[in-house]
Design a protein around this motif. Structure first.
Motif, PDB file in Angstrom:
ATOM      1  N   HIS A 118       0.801  -1.220   0.000  1.00 44.51           N
ATOM      2  CA  HIS A 118       0.000   0.000   0.000  1.00 44.51           C
ATOM      3  C   HIS A 118       0.832   1.266   0.000  1.00 44.51           C
ATOM      4  O   HIS A 118       0.264   2.376  -0.036  1.00 44.51           O
ATOM      5  N   ALA A 119       2.154   1.149  -0.021  1.00 45.99           N
ATOM      6  CA  ALA A 119       2.988   2.318  -0.306  1.00 45.99           C
ATOM      7  C   ALA A 119       2.752   2.805  -1.732  1.00 45.99           C
ATOM      8  O   ALA A 119       3.045   3.961  -2.053  1.00 45.99           O
ATOM      9  N   ASP A 120       2.209   1.950  -2.580  1.00 42.52           N
ATOM     10  CA  ASP A 120       1.937   2.336  -3.962  1.00 42.52           C
ATOM     11  C   ASP A 120       0.962   3.510  -4.037  1.00 42.52           C
ATOM     12  O   ASP A 120       1.055   4.341  -4.941  1.00 42.52           O
ATOM     13  N   GLY A 121       0.004   3.572  -3.098  1.00 44.03           N
ATOM     14  CA  GLY A 121      -0.964   4.662  -3.117  1.00 44.03           C
ATOM     15  C   GLY A 121      -0.308   6.017  -2.946  1.00 44.03           C
ATOM     16  O   GLY A 121      -0.477   6.911  -3.798  1.00 44.03           O
ATOM     17  N   PRO A 122       0.440   6.238  -1.854  1.00 48.59           N
ATOM     18  CA  PRO A 122       1.157   7.510  -1.716  1.00 48.59           C
ATOM     19  C   PRO A 122       2.129   7.780  -2.865  1.00 48.59           C
ATOM     20  O   PRO A 122       2.311   8.932  -3.269  1.00 48.59           O
ATOM     21  N   TYR A 123       2.738   6.725  -3.418  1.00 51.90           N
ATOM     22  CA  TYR A 123       3.682   6.934  -4.516  1.00 51.90           C
ATOM     23  C   TYR A 123       2.969   7.480  -5.753  1.00 51.90           C
ATOM     24  O   TYR A 123       3.466   8.401  -6.419  1.00 51.90           O
ATOM     25  N   VAL A 124       1.791   6.919  -6.059  1.00 51.73           N
ATOM     26  CA  VAL A 124       1.004   7.444  -7.178  1.00 51.73           C
ATOM     27  C   VAL A 124       0.617   8.891  -6.902  1.00 51.73           C
ATOM     28  O   VAL A 124       0.702   9.754  -7.778  1.00 51.73           O
ATOM     29  N   TRP A 125       0.191   9.176  -5.682  1.00 53.25           N
ATOM     30  CA  TRP A 125      -0.211  10.531  -5.315  1.00 53.25           C
ATOM     31  C   TRP A 125       0.949  11.509  -5.472  1.00 53.25           C
ATOM     32  O   TRP A 125       0.769  12.627  -6.011  1.00 53.25           O
ATOM     33  N   MET A 126       2.141  11.131  -5.016  1.00 53.81           N
ATOM     34  CA  MET A 126       3.294  12.035  -5.120  1.00 53.81           C
ATOM     35  C   MET A 126       3.643  12.317  -6.579  1.00 53.81           C
ATOM     36  O   MET A 126       4.020  13.440  -6.933  1.00 53.81           O
ATOM     37  N   ARG A 127       3.516  11.320  -7.442  1.00 54.66           N
ATOM     38  CA  ARG A 127       3.787  11.563  -8.857  1.00 54.66           C
ATOM     39  C   ARG A 127       2.739  12.500  -9.443  1.00 54.66           C
ATOM     40  O   ARG A 127       3.077  13.410 -10.211  1.00 54.66           O
ATOM     41  N   LEU A 128       1.484  12.305  -9.070  1.00 48.24           N
ATOM     42  CA  LEU A 128       0.444  13.204  -9.569  1.00 48.24           C
ATOM     43  C   LEU A 128       0.612  14.619  -9.029  1.00 48.24           C
ATOM     44  O   LEU A 128       0.246  15.591  -9.715  1.00 48.24           O
ATOM     45  N   LYS A 129       1.150  14.762  -7.825  1.00 47.82           N
ATOM     46  CA  LYS A 129       1.412  16.098  -7.288  1.00 47.82           C
ATOM     47  C   LYS A 129       2.335  16.876  -8.205  1.00 47.82           C
ATOM     48  O   LYS A 129       2.213  18.099  -8.337  1.00 47.82           O
ATOM     49  N   ARG A 130       3.248  16.166  -8.843  1.00 49.94           N
ATOM     50  CA  ARG A 130       4.166  16.826  -9.777  1.00 49.94           C
ATOM     51  C   ARG A 130       3.507  17.069 -11.129  1.00 49.94           C
ATOM     52  O   ARG A 130       3.799  18.072 -11.795  1.00 49.94           O
ATOM     53  N   GLU A 131       2.662  16.150 -11.562  1.00 51.53           N
ATOM     54  CA  GLU A 131       2.131  16.189 -12.919  1.00 51.53           C
ATOM     55  C   GLU A 131       0.760  16.859 -13.033  1.00 51.53           C
ATOM     56  O   GLU A 131       0.461  17.504 -14.043  1.00 51.53           O
ATOM     57  N   ASP A 132      -0.091  16.702 -12.035  1.00 60.35           N
ATOM     58  CA  ASP A 132      -1.461  17.201 -12.101  1.00 60.35           C
ATOM     59  C   ASP A 132      -1.964  17.415 -10.671  1.00 60.35           C
ATOM     60  O   ASP A 132      -2.716  16.593 -10.131  1.00 60.35           O
ATOM     61  N   PRO A 133      -1.567  18.526 -10.040  1.00 63.63           N
ATOM     62  CA  PRO A 133      -1.892  18.744  -8.625  1.00 63.63           C
ATOM     63  C   PRO A 133      -3.379  18.689  -8.312  1.00 63.63           C
ATOM     64  O   PRO A 133      -3.768  18.195  -7.248  1.00 63.63           O
ATOM     65  N   ALA A 164      -3.440   1.863  15.314  1.00 66.55           N
ATOM     66  CA  ALA A 164      -3.181   2.117  16.732  1.00 66.55           C
ATOM     67  C   ALA A 164      -2.042   1.267  17.286  1.00 66.55           C
ATOM     68  O   ALA A 164      -1.576   1.513  18.405  1.00 66.55           O
ATOM     69  N   HIS A 165      -1.574   0.285  16.524  1.00 67.26           N
ATOM     70  CA  HIS A 165      -0.631  -0.686  17.078  1.00 67.26           C
ATOM     71  C   HIS A 165       0.709  -0.764  16.342  1.00 67.26           C
ATOM     72  O   HIS A 165       1.662  -1.345  16.888  1.00 67.26           O
ATOM     73  N   VAL A 166       0.805  -0.220  15.138  1.00 67.49           N
ATOM     74  CA  VAL A 166       2.047  -0.345  14.379  1.00 67.49           C
ATOM     75  C   VAL A 166       3.168   0.456  15.034  1.00 67.49           C
ATOM     76  O   VAL A 166       2.928   1.399  15.789  1.00 67.49           O
ATOM     77  N   LYS A 167       4.390   0.052  14.707  1.00 70.43           N
ATOM     78  CA  LYS A 167       5.573   0.649  15.323  1.00 70.43           C
ATOM     79  C   LYS A 167       6.510   1.209  14.252  1.00 70.43           C
ATOM     80  O   LYS A 167       6.253   1.125  13.066  1.00 70.43           O
ATOM     81  N   GLY A 168       7.637   1.754  14.727  1.00 71.25           N
ATOM     82  CA  GLY A 168       8.709   2.168  13.820  1.00 71.25           C
ATOM     83  C   GLY A 168       8.277   3.273  12.871  1.00 71.25           C
ATOM     84  O   GLY A 168       7.537   4.195  13.241  1.00 71.25           O
ATOM     85  N   ARG A 169       8.757   3.172  11.631  1.00 73.56           N
ATOM     86  CA  ARG A 169       8.452   4.186  10.628  1.00 73.56           C
ATOM     87  C   ARG A 169       6.952   4.295  10.375  1.00 73.56           C
ATOM     88  O   ARG A 169       6.436   5.375  10.081  1.00 73.56           O
ATOM     89  N   CYS A 170       6.250   3.170  10.499  1.00 81.09           N
ATOM     90  CA  CYS A 170       4.800   3.192  10.258  1.00 81.09           C
ATOM     91  C   CYS A 170       4.091   4.144  11.213  1.00 81.09           C
ATOM     92  O   CYS A 170       3.192   4.893  10.818  1.00 81.09           O
ATOM     93  N   ARG A 171       4.484   4.132  12.485  1.00 80.97           N
ATOM     94  CA  ARG A 171       3.774   4.932  13.479  1.00 80.97           C
ATOM     95  C   ARG A 171       3.911   6.420  13.189  1.00 80.97           C
ATOM     96  O   ARG A 171       2.974   7.201  13.437  1.00 80.97           O
ATOM     97  N   ARG A 172       5.052   6.863  12.677  1.00 81.31           N
ATOM     98  CA  ARG A 172       5.248   8.297  12.454  1.00 81.31           C
ATOM     99  C   ARG A 172       4.957   8.725  11.018  1.00 81.31           C
ATOM    100  O   ARG A 172       5.125   9.891  10.674  1.00 81.31           O
ATOM    101  N   CYS A 173       4.482   7.798  10.183  1.00 81.51           N
ATOM    102  CA  CYS A 173       4.284   8.087   8.763  1.00 81.51           C
ATOM    103  C   CYS A 173       3.040   8.942   8.549  1.00 81.51           C
ATOM    104  O   CYS A 173       1.964   8.649   9.078  1.00 81.51           O
ATOM    105  N   ARG A 174       3.162   9.974   7.743  1.00 77.34           N
ATOM    106  CA  ARG A 174       2.017  10.845   7.462  1.00 77.34           C
ATOM    107  C   ARG A 174       0.984  10.162   6.572  1.00 77.34           C
ATOM    108  O   ARG A 174      -0.122  10.665   6.407  1.00 77.34           O
ATOM    109  N   PHE A 175       1.343   9.019   5.989  1.00 73.32           N
ATOM    110  CA  PHE A 175       0.417   8.286   5.133  1.00 73.32           C
ATOM    111  C   PHE A 175      -0.258   7.116   5.851  1.00 73.32           C
ATOM    112  O   PHE A 175      -0.889   6.278   5.216  1.00 73.32           O
ATOM    113  N   LEU A 176      -0.148   7.059   7.167  1.00 71.46           N
ATOM    114  CA  LEU A 176      -0.696   5.914   7.894  1.00 71.46           C
ATOM    115  C   LEU A 176      -2.197   5.761   7.652  1.00 71.46           C
ATOM    116  O   LEU A 176      -2.699   4.639   7.556  1.00 71.46           O
ATOM    117  N   SER A 177      -2.908   6.872   7.484  1.00 71.05           N
ATOM    118  CA  SER A 177      -4.352   6.799   7.281  1.00 71.05           C
ATOM    119  C   SER A 177      -4.733   6.258   5.912  1.00 71.05           C
ATOM    120  O   SER A 177      -5.880   5.843   5.707  1.00 71.05           O
TER     121      SER A 177
END
Length: 394
Positions: free
Chosen positions: A262-277, A347-360
């Motif tokens: 599911h990192a693919d979702g934010p990755y698609v979004w970041m590419r679209l931010k550059r191409e079609d905000p 509510a339970h993940v740790k590490g990079r997941c817990r602080r990730c802005r894309f957790l939702s």
């Protein structure tokens, strides 16, 4: 699932999910990922038997001859319970589901009770007659797995001629009007085959393809070291988006999805931010609807022996057995601690997941990979390829 064609090319708009009400019982299959109630799509690995010997088989399938743990008559009440519970789709898988002579009978039973029935198959056993039978009982979709061109595919499947037989299965489905699509599991042994797979989709006029990220499960665990690294995964997503866009701009769109990262979702979004905000903001809205990985909530699995799992890959945790207790009772049991926590993984993940802005919009990605990679169910998913800068802080 991340709908590359839907999100990146705009083949489905955010209003579509709202128009259908976002209830799983009213949503068409291509919008189920955006449902609000997340009634589970249930994968039933109806047999462990298979006619092939795939090196990446999560089920560690056995020889095609033999008996199955759940009989036809035992299966029907299980399907009845799922239908009454509101599960919108039943995916018949294996092993190889077509080694069971009662597949069509059980698929019809699911359809007759209001569910959509689909199968995941290697395709080699789909004769013209079998395709006609499956169409007649109301099967919604046939997903056929390919791992590359003929040489690569046959090496993966460990049976010469399996590629040619799979193509015959595709042709037979299309001849009988069955919707058919391809399934491709990406790893270093076959990553170079992806352009040829896109060509095959075009040449055979196949309407749908799902690219699966490798999950470290079953025999797939032995391929863990052959998973793409993060840079390679990013390049692969760019290739998939580029080829999907080519189909779309040529006026011959295909449904293209990526699965199990599911990192693919934010990755698609970041590419679209550059191409079609402007479109990027619509896409982020859809990603919020999707809510990321749905193991233990929007997807569940019944194994060949009746055990209930969070998904079809994560078999070292079982919540009960449908031969002893209905799936619906197991799935909603608040006393099953892990299952309860999986319904709110954030509510339970740790590490990079817990602080990730894309957790939702990711929900911590794949817990099976986290456990395989770190020995901790709630650790970060080692296959997340987003950088620390990209994930930001909570």
């Amino acid at each position: 699932m991340i709908g590359i064609s839907k999100l990146y090319c705009g083949q489905v708009e955010p209003s579509d999910a709202l128009r259908y009400g976002r209830h799983s019982g009213s949503l068409p299959s291509h919008l189920l990922q955006f449902s609000a109630d997340k009634k589970p799509v249930v994968v039933w690995n109806m047999t462990r038997r298979c006619n092939l010997r795939c090196v990446h088989c999560y089920a560690k399938a056995l020889h095609e001859k033999g008996a199955d743990d759940i009989s036809t008559e035992q299966a029907k009440p299980i399907i009845d319970d799922l239908a009454a519970y509101g599960a919108p789709v039943m995916l018949f898988s294996g092993g190889e589901p077509l080694v069971r002579e009662d597949l069509a009978e059980l698929a019809k039973h699911a359809v007759d009770r209001g569910m959509r029935a689909v199968i995941s198959t290697n395709g080699t056993l789909i004769t013209r007659e079998k395709a006609r039978e499956l169409k007649k009982v109301g099967l919604s979709y046939v997903g056929i797995s390919l791992d590359g061109g003929e040489a690569v595919h046959d090496a993966f499947r460990a049976v010469p001629g399996s590629f040619a037989k799979a193509l015959e299965g595709i042709a037979n489905c299309r001849a009988e009007g069955l919707k058919v699509g391809l399934r491709f599991t990406i790893n270093r042994r076959n990553a170079g085959e992806v352009p040829a797979i896109f060509d095959l989709v075009r040449d055979l006029d196949v309407p749908r393809i799902c690219f699966y990220h490798l999950v470290y499960s079953g025999r797939g665990s032995e391929l863990m070291k052959e998973d793409l690294n993060h840079a390679e995964t990013r390049a692969m997503l760019d290739l998939i988006m580029d080829r999907t866009r080519e189909f779309f701009e040529a006026g011959k769109p295909k449904e293209v999805l990526t699965v199990d990262n599911h990192a693919d979702g934010p990755y698609v979004w970041m590419r679209l931010k550059r191409e079609d905000p402007a479109r990027a903001e619509e896409v982020f809205r859809l990603l919020r609807f999707n809510e990321g990985n749905s193991s233990g909530r929007g997807i569940g699995c019944i194994s060949w022996d009746g055990k209930v799992h969070a998904d079809q890959f994560w078999r070292n945790h079982s919540f009960g057995n449908v031969l002893e207790r209905p799936f619906s009772a197991i799935w909603d049991d608040p006393d099953i601690e892990l299952l309860r926590k999986l319904k709110d993984k954030k509510a339970h993940v740790k590490g990079r997941c817990r602080r990730c802005r894309f957790l939702s919009v990711c929900a911590g990605n794949f817990r099976a990979r986290a456990e395989a990679g770190h020995g901790d169910i709630w650790a970060e998913d080692p296959a997340c390829y987003l950088t620390d800068e990209e994930i930001g802080g909570a």
